[in-house]
Motif scaffolding. Sequence first.
Motif, mmCIF file in Angstrom:
data_model
loop_
_atom_site.group_PDB
_atom_site.id
_atom_site.type_symbol
_atom_site.label_atom_id
_atom_site.label_comp_id
_atom_site.label_asym_id
_atom_site.label_seq_id
_atom_site.Cartn_x
_atom_site.Cartn_y
_atom_site.Cartn_z
ATOM 1 N N ASN A 97 0.855 -1.164 0.000
ATOM 2 C CA ASN A 97 0.000 0.000 0.000
ATOM 3 C C ASN A 97 0.909 1.238 0.000
ATOM 4 O O ASN A 97 1.854 1.259 0.777
ATOM 5 C CB ASN A 97 -0.852 -0.032 1.282
ATOM 6 N N PRO A 98 0.749 2.284 -0.797
ATOM 7 C CA PRO A 98 -0.441 2.574 -1.585
ATOM 8 C C PRO A 98 -0.543 1.893 -2.939
ATOM 9 O O PRO A 98 -1.566 2.088 -3.589
ATOM 10 C CB PRO A 98 -0.362 4.099 -1.770
ATOM 11 N N GLY A 99 0.419 1.129 -3.384
ATOM 12 C CA GLY A 99 0.026 0.356 -4.551
ATOM 13 C C GLY A 99 1.079 0.133 -5.598
ATOM 14 O O GLY A 99 2.048 0.877 -5.741
ATOM 15 N N GLY A 100 0.874 -0.967 -6.332
ATOM 16 C CA GLY A 100 1.681 -1.232 -7.501
ATOM 17 C C GLY A 100 2.995 -1.924 -7.237
ATOM 18 O O GLY A 100 3.659 -2.342 -8.165
ATOM 19 N N VAL A 101 3.388 -2.068 -5.961
ATOM 20 C CA VAL A 101 4.700 -2.623 -5.645
ATOM 21 C C VAL A 101 4.530 -4.055 -5.112
ATOM 22 O O VAL A 101 3.782 -4.284 -4.176
ATOM 23 C CB VAL A 101 5.415 -1.761 -4.580
ATOM 24 N N VAL A 102 5.240 -4.997 -5.741
ATOM 25 C CA VAL A 102 5.168 -6.391 -5.327
ATOM 26 C C VAL A 102 6.514 -6.781 -4.725
ATOM 27 O O VAL A 102 7.563 -6.461 -5.284
ATOM 28 C CB VAL A 102 4.842 -7.315 -6.520
ATOM 29 N N THR A 103 6.474 -7.466 -3.576
ATOM 30 C CA THR A 103 7.704 -7.859 -2.895
ATOM 31 C C THR A 103 8.117 -9.259 -3.337
ATOM 32 O O THR A 103 7.271 -10.141 -3.501
ATOM 33 C CB THR A 103 7.482 -7.857 -1.369
ATOM 34 N N ASP A 104 9.429 -9.455 -3.506
ATOM 35 C CA ASP A 104 9.946 -10.778 -3.866
ATOM 36 C C ASP A 104 9.980 -11.646 -2.600
ATOM 37 O O ASP A 104 10.995 -11.759 -1.915
ATOM 38 C CB ASP A 104 11.339 -10.633 -4.475
ATOM 39 N N LEU A 105 8.824 -12.249 -2.298
ATOM 40 C CA LEU A 105 8.655 -12.952 -1.022
ATOM 41 C C LEU A 105 9.641 -14.097 -0.859
ATOM 42 O O LEU A 105 10.205 -14.291 0.222
ATOM 43 C CB LEU A 105 7.222 -13.492 -0.912
ATOM 44 N N GLU A 106 9.851 -14.846 -1.916
ATOM 45 C CA GLU A 106 10.713 -16.021 -1.802
ATOM 46 C C GLU A 106 12.144 -15.607 -1.462
ATOM 47 O O GLU A 106 12.803 -16.213 -0.610
ATOM 48 C CB GLU A 106 10.678 -16.812 -3.104
#
Lengths: 429, 162
Positions: free
Chosen positions: A160-169
């Motif tokens: 949040n606020p948006g558009g950003v994805v985390t490299d969880l692995e």
Amino acid sequence: MTDKSKFGFETRSVHAGAAPDPTTGARAVPIYQTTAYVFDDVDHAASLFNLQTYGYIYSRLTNPTVAALEERVASLEGGRGATGCASGHAAQMLAFFALMEPGDEFLAAKRLYGGSITQFGRSFQKFGWNVRFIDSDDPENFRRALTPKCKAIFVESLANPGGVVTDLEAVSAIAREAGIPFIVDNTMASPYLCRPIEWGADIVIHSTTKFLSGHGNSMGGMMVDSGRFDWTRSGRYPSLSEPEPAYHGLRFHETFGDLALTVHGHALGLRDLGAAMAPLNAFLTLTGTETLALRMERHCANAQKVAEFLEGHPAVAWVSYAGLKSSPYRALAAKYLPRGAGSVFTFGVKGGYEAGVKLVEGCELFSHLANIGDTRSLIIHPASTTHRQLSDEQRAAAGAGPDVVRLSIGIESVDDIIADLDQALQKGA
Amino acid sequence: MDHEHYTDEYIAGILRQTKTIAMVGASPNWNRPSYFVMKYLQGKGFRVIPVNPRAAGEQILGETVHASLAEVPVPVDMVDVFRASDAVPGIVDEAIAIGAKVVWMQLGVRHDAAAAKAEAAGIQVVMNRCPKIEFGRHSGELSWGGFDSGIITSRRTRKVQS
Ligand SMILES: Cc1ncc(COP(=O)(O)O)c(C=O)c1O
């Protein structure tokens, strides 16, 4: 230690935690609007207070309606158990309360919900819990920032606020090597789009206020435990591994095994921090989760179309939606959010702060308010609202600069959503 | 027998048929895990007989502690193992000798060779599980604590009644 569920996601969304009421046969989960529960006798009371038997004492700790929701969310996330509480912020408080001692540190991604940046950076300091904010675009930044006092890594799956994805692995591998738990706030994605435990998360946090309840009508939070973290091995999590004086020297991890964090969340966390979830809110959220899959599908489909429309609009400078071909997070979204990149995202209006304010004030269908994950489409200008407590640098780092507008796309007819934005953008131009 | 995944019916069936449990490694200290499990199972109507040579002759929750399974004076349906995995082969031999029907090893306890020997003698084996948790899972009580029971049902009655 439950065997992997035989049932599909949609079936669990409707049924998990919600068997018919054994006493009345009521099919919907009743709203157990009660403060306390009678003991059979003194011995039964003793067993309950000693945590030797399952059962209810007082609704600050546990409540049957809340428990049904806890089981449902635990099931949807693939967790062992969950602790429901008054809000997403309360869930964050519960998690760190179990892990941190005064003087400890944790690492958090710098792109977070603005309220979390404030909670971690300011209020947590009063407990002596020190956060360091990390640029998560390069997961190695977390490794470089590790210190012996570091007790956890915290990120939002879809920030949040948006558009950003985390490299969880990648981040989870760093946490695992460091022997510390990996905590993921999965509020914006919901377990329909992403299940962080499958990518190595140890604890999942939800503001159930958002997509899980889904209708903008009830506050709530959830701390979901994967049950996988070994709280005893390093000796660095004494709340879970050492004798607990308030329970006559009981060791939570030794006694409750993979249930330990969830027992702790209720028996220590909620007991002493007090932020219990209201049974009515649990009921509304249970009802919301039943349609989670259907709503998320439509939320994502609408958001994709709106993002594409905005990207082609002359009054729009940029759009940050991970479902767009132009997004630098598109590859991460394809991996972690294959069913859709969520429905909350930001875009920049040409004309900066003033144009942003004009746009939100010109909408007729979008509601101008500080929430996300409603059936209704919502709009906000973070710089003048949610993120106004932050400094200019913090705002820029959190992706909430002066021209930024955040949308939470609802499940209305998509043409109407687009038409409203179009007329409001024209007013502002 | 797949000892990674037990069917609900296998576990629930064992819990329904069991009346008397010998608990090997039962502790007289009230804040030890074995004491929690013993007290809970007693509350559900099981007779639980503690076995622990270091506490032999003492009382735990109204039951006399015996030094070995052989000294338990009544027929035993289930042997519940609260000991480290390397103690399991000896316990299985004793369980076979007294004619127990089930050997149940607690969370973290597992010994595949001993399990195979018990099964060859007609004994049902459960490893790395807790009977308190499993009873709670099937009766619905585990769900009260916010845990995922993995159980989905549209029926009012449960596979195990508390
Ligand atoms: C990602 C995220 N985490 C946490 C929170 C805090 O949740 P709550 O408002 O339920 O305390 C929010 C609220 O906006 C959020 O968006």
